[in-house]
Design an enzyme around this catalytic site. Structure first.
Site, PDB file in Angstrom:
ATOM      1  N   ALA A  84      68.716  13.873 108.158  1.00  0.00           N
ATOM      2  CA  ALA A  84      68.429  15.258 108.549  1.00  0.00           C
ATOM      3  C   ALA A  84      69.647  16.138 108.280  1.00  0.00           C
ATOM      4  O   ALA A  84      70.760  15.822 108.687  1.00  0.00           O
ATOM      5  CB  ALA A  84      68.070  15.321 110.031  1.00  0.00           C
ATOM      6  N   THR A 136      76.749  13.024 100.465  1.00  0.00           N
ATOM      7  CA  THR A 136      76.656  13.517  99.093  1.00  0.00           C
ATOM      8  C   THR A 136      77.971  13.300  98.340  1.00  0.00           C
ATOM      9  O   THR A 136      79.042  13.256  98.951  1.00  0.00           O
ATOM     10  CB  THR A 136      76.327  15.033  99.135  1.00  0.00           C
ATOM     11  N   ASP A 137      77.876  13.256  97.016  1.00  0.00           N
ATOM     12  CA  ASP A 137      79.099  13.183  96.196  1.00  0.00           C
ATOM     13  C   ASP A 137      79.867  14.512  96.223  1.00  0.00           C
ATOM     14  O   ASP A 137      81.039  14.569  95.830  1.00  0.00           O
ATOM     15  CB  ASP A 137      78.776  12.775  94.750  1.00  0.00           C
ATOM     16  N   GLU A 138      79.213  15.574  96.716  1.00  0.00           N
ATOM     17  CA  GLU A 138      79.869  16.894  96.706  1.00  0.00           C
ATOM     18  C   GLU A 138      81.082  16.946  97.640  1.00  0.00           C
ATOM     19  O   GLU A 138      81.924  17.832  97.519  1.00  0.00           O
ATOM     20  CB  GLU A 138      78.866  17.993  97.071  1.00  0.00           C
ATOM     21  N   TYR A 163      78.207  23.992 102.434  1.00  0.00           N
ATOM     22  CA  TYR A 163      77.361  22.788 102.549  1.00  0.00           C
ATOM     23  C   TYR A 163      78.205  21.529 102.496  1.00  0.00           C
ATOM     24  O   TYR A 163      78.164  20.683 103.401  1.00  0.00           O
ATOM     25  CB  TYR A 163      76.302  22.767 101.432  1.00  0.00           C
ATOM     26  N   LYS A 167      79.046  18.512 105.265  1.00  0.00           N
ATOM     27  CA  LYS A 167      78.735  17.097 105.029  1.00  0.00           C
ATOM     28  C   LYS A 167      80.019  16.264 105.162  1.00  0.00           C
ATOM     29  O   LYS A 167      80.008  15.177 105.733  1.00  0.00           O
ATOM     30  CB  LYS A 167      78.100  16.889 103.657  1.00  0.00           C
ATOM     31  N   TYR A 220      72.599  29.176  86.233  1.00  0.00           N
ATOM     32  CA  TYR A 220      73.874  29.746  86.698  1.00  0.00           C
ATOM     33  C   TYR A 220      74.955  29.727  85.615  1.00  0.00           C
ATOM     34  O   TYR A 220      75.148  28.699  84.948  1.00  0.00           O
ATOM     35  CB  TYR A 220      74.398  28.955  87.891  1.00  0.00           C
ATOM     36  N   ASN A 262      73.684  21.173  83.318  1.00  0.00           N
ATOM     37  CA  ASN A 262      72.469  21.809  83.849  1.00  0.00           C
ATOM     38  C   ASN A 262      71.572  22.335  82.740  1.00  0.00           C
ATOM     39  O   ASN A 262      70.352  22.199  82.793  1.00  0.00           O
ATOM     40  CB  ASN A 262      72.831  22.959  84.787  1.00  0.00           C
ATOM     41  N   ASP A 296      77.067  33.316  88.078  1.00  0.00           N
ATOM     42  CA  ASP A 296      77.327  31.981  88.613  1.00  0.00           C
ATOM     43  C   ASP A 296      77.428  32.011  90.133  1.00  0.00           C
ATOM     44  O   ASP A 296      77.798  33.019  90.729  1.00  0.00           O
ATOM     45  CB  ASP A 296      78.633  31.430  88.010  1.00  0.00           C
TER      46      ASP A 296
HETATM   47  P1  NAD Z   1      65.744  18.309 102.487  1.00  0.00           P
HETATM   48  O1  NAD Z   1      66.308  19.672 102.705  1.00  0.00           O
HETATM   49  O2  NAD Z   1      64.633  18.136 101.519  1.00  0.00           O
HETATM   50  O3  NAD Z   1      65.224  17.719 103.879  1.00  0.00           O
HETATM   51  C1  NAD Z   1      65.958  17.825 105.073  1.00  0.00           C
HETATM   52  C2  NAD Z   1      65.051  17.404 106.222  1.00  0.00           C
HETATM   53  O4  NAD Z   1      65.821  17.467 107.436  1.00  0.00           O
HETATM   54  C3  NAD Z   1      63.838  18.332 106.403  1.00  0.00           C
HETATM   55  O5  NAD Z   1      62.664  17.569 106.611  1.00  0.00           O
HETATM   56  C4  NAD Z   1      64.199  19.133 107.661  1.00  0.00           C
HETATM   57  O6  NAD Z   1      63.051  19.536 108.413  1.00  0.00           O
HETATM   58  C5  NAD Z   1      65.057  18.129 108.428  1.00  0.00           C
HETATM   59  N1  NAD Z   1      65.982  18.788 109.367  1.00  0.00           N
HETATM   60  C6  NAD Z   1      66.816  19.831 109.087  1.00  0.00           C
HETATM   61  N2  NAD Z   1      67.489  20.178 110.198  1.00  0.00           N
HETATM   62  C7  NAD Z   1      67.100  19.314 111.192  1.00  0.00           C
HETATM   63  C8  NAD Z   1      67.456  19.149 112.550  1.00  0.00           C
HETATM   64  N3  NAD Z   1      68.346  19.957 113.156  1.00  0.00           N
HETATM   65  N4  NAD Z   1      66.865  18.161 113.262  1.00  0.00           N
HETATM   66  C9  NAD Z   1      65.948  17.338 112.689  1.00  0.00           C
HETATM   67  N5  NAD Z   1      65.553  17.473 111.397  1.00  0.00           N
HETATM   68  C10 NAD Z   1      66.126  18.438 110.651  1.00  0.00           C
HETATM   69  O7  NAD Z   1      66.988  17.384 102.138  1.00  0.00           O
HETATM   70  P2  NAD Z   1      67.106  16.164 101.116  1.00  0.00           P
HETATM   71  O8  NAD Z   1      67.357  16.690  99.765  1.00  0.00           O
HETATM   72  O9  NAD Z   1      65.985  15.225 101.360  1.00  0.00           O
HETATM   73  O10 NAD Z   1      68.469  15.498 101.622  1.00  0.00           O
HETATM   74  C11 NAD Z   1      68.462  14.515 102.673  1.00  0.00           C
HETATM   75  C12 NAD Z   1      69.884  14.057 102.939  1.00  0.00           C
HETATM   76  O11 NAD Z   1      70.453  13.514 101.752  1.00  0.00           O
HETATM   77  C13 NAD Z   1      70.829  15.182 103.376  1.00  0.00           C
HETATM   78  O12 NAD Z   1      71.665  14.671 104.392  1.00  0.00           O
HETATM   79  C14 NAD Z   1      71.619  15.506 102.123  1.00  0.00           C
HETATM   80  O13 NAD Z   1      72.900  16.004 102.442  1.00  0.00           O
HETATM   81  C15 NAD Z   1      71.686  14.156 101.449  1.00  0.00           C
HETATM   82  N6  NAD Z   1      71.800  14.199  99.982  1.00  0.00           N
HETATM   83  C16 NAD Z   1      70.903  14.908  99.234  1.00  0.00           C
HETATM   84  C17 NAD Z   1      71.004  14.910  97.846  1.00  0.00           C
HETATM   85  C18 NAD Z   1      70.007  15.637  96.969  1.00  0.00           C
HETATM   86  O14 NAD Z   1      70.193  15.695  95.747  1.00  0.00           O
HETATM   87  N7  NAD Z   1      68.929  16.183  97.496  1.00  0.00           N
HETATM   88  C19 NAD Z   1      72.038  14.199  97.221  1.00  0.00           C
HETATM   89  C20 NAD Z   1      72.937  13.475  98.022  1.00  0.00           C
HETATM   90  C21 NAD Z   1      72.797  13.478  99.399  1.00  0.00           C
END
Ligand code: NAD
Length: 349
Positions: A84, A136-138, A163, A167, A220, A262, A296
């Site tokens: 989340a 994340t790798d970020e 962001y 993280k 961007y 990109n 950008d």
């Molecule tokens: P997303 O934005 O699609 O989903 C996030 C989910 O978290 C949603 O269902 C939202 O309702 C829920 N949420 C947000 N705030 C909340 C809270 N306070 N309490 C309970 N639920 C809550 O995100 P994603 O792309 O699926 O990413 C999931 C995780 O993976 C994140 O932690 C993100 O940092 C990490 N991540 C994502 C990527 C990517 O490319 N998408 C890459 C590396 C890491």
């Protein structure tokens, strides 16, 4: 392996829903999905597993400590996979508050309540408990100008955006909870994901949606930012594998070994669409004609690249998909699920 009960936070999101589909479809484990259902959360992404007796849903904010305590006591999970988060970098620049709230405070609340719950478990359950924090790798910052360098698990943190800073903060909290309280945590840092059910503010679904509506495809800056792309089902599989077999206190980088600019990503999607759903828009023979370069993003990192040797060698985990096959599957999925797409697109503000 005995079937386990796994609590997934953020299970209605892009990656969380893939993790839940992976658990329900490919294992005997059961899942408790804890999600607040923000604009990014969508229960329709879970329709394929919704009626399964091993799937439970709890609508809750991870910042709500009483509710989290209640859910942990009610479901008694053996593993927590924490996804989340607020995740869209552009939103973190315009409105960082929710990012601080969910990503830092929410992770803190979850860690505290999970630690209290874990402390009171019987010894065998306590020894097998795991808290996997998904990051994340970020957090590692920008590899601009370091052509042959990749992020390893030892790369110092240098987040650039609100962001990635939130993280990074949550990663530090997780490490501190292990070191100080011996709470059994593992961290993963993953590269950019793509695939079915992604919210259409993110690059790949945005390009697919806009192209199909004959709208501009915003890119961007000069479009030369490099990201490593991982198919979301590979990530979901990796997360479950790490949660079940990873070493407590370790960090694992996860990536797809698909570094692309990109602009190359956008052009690949355009070519895939040209093949699968040729343009019917006047004056648009090829979707590439819709590409529009825009100002950008502030502080935009130029390059991320992931060294995945540790997860490959120590946990014997490798992704199945390469970008060319994954992107074709992704475009096909969006074409076959336009109703999901249209409903969710209305939520963008
Ligand atoms: P997303 O934005 O699609 O989903 C996030 C989910 O978290 C949603 O269902 C939202 O309702 C829920 N949420 C947000 N705030 C909340 C809270 N306070 N309490 C309970 N639920 C809550 O995100 P994603 O792309 O699926 O990413 C999931 C995780 O993976 C994140 O932690 C993100 O940092 C990490 N991540 C994502 C990527 C990517 O490319 N998408 C890459 C590396 C890491």
């Amino acid at each position: 392996m005995k079937a386990k009960r796994i609590l997934v936070t953020g299970g209605a999101g892009f990656i969380g829903s893939a993790v839940i589909r992976e658990i329900i479809n490919n294992t005997e484990h059961s899942v408790v999905n804890v999600d607040k259902l923000t604009y990014a959360g969508n229960l329709e992404s879970l329709l394929p597993v919704n009626n399964n007796a091993r799937y439970y849903f709890e609508q809750a904010d991870i910042c709500n400590s009483d509710k989290i305590k209640y859910i942990l006591q009610k479901h008694e999970p053996e593993i927590i996979i924490h996804l989340a988060a607020e995740t869209h970098v552009d939103r973190s620049i315009s409105e960082p508050y929710e990012f601080i709230q969910t990503n830092i405070i929410g992770t803190y609340v979850l860690l505290e309540k999970a630690k209290d719950y874990w402390k009171n478990l019987k010894i065998s359950k306590k020894n097998n408990f795991r808290f996997l924090h998904v990051s994340t790798d970020e957090v590692y910052g920008d590899l601009n100008g370091k052509a042959n360098v990749l992020f390893t698990e030892e790369t110092p943190y240098a987040p650039s955006s609100p962001y990635s800073a939130t993280k990074a903060s949550s990663d530090h909290l997780v490490r501190a909870w292990h070191r100080t309280f011996k709470f059994p945590t593992i961290i993963t840092n993953c590269s950019n994901n793509y695939g079915p059910y992604q919210f259409p503010e993110k690059l790949i679904p945005l390009v697919i949606f806009n192209a199909l509506e004959g709208e501009k495809l915003p890119v961007y800056g000069n479009g030369k930012q490099i990201r490593d792309w991982l198919y979301v089902e590979d990530h979901a599989n990796a997360l479950l594998h790490v949660a079940l077999t990873g070493e407590i206190s370790e960090t694992y980088n996860i990536g797809g070994n698909n570094e692309l600019q990109n602009i190359e990503v956008v052009k690949t999607i355009c070519r895939t669409l040209d093949k699968l759903m040729p343009s019917k828009f006047e004056g648009i023979k090829k979707y590439e004609q819709l590409i529009t370069y825009v100002t950008d993003r502030a502080g935009h990192d130029i390059r991320y690249g992931i060294n995945t040797t540790k997860i490959n060698k120590r946990l014997n985990w490798y992704p199945k998909e390469i970008f060319s096959t994954g992107v074709e599957k992704t475009v096909e999925w969006y074409l076959n699920n336009m109703n999901w797409c249209k409903k969710i697109k209305n939520r963008i503000n």
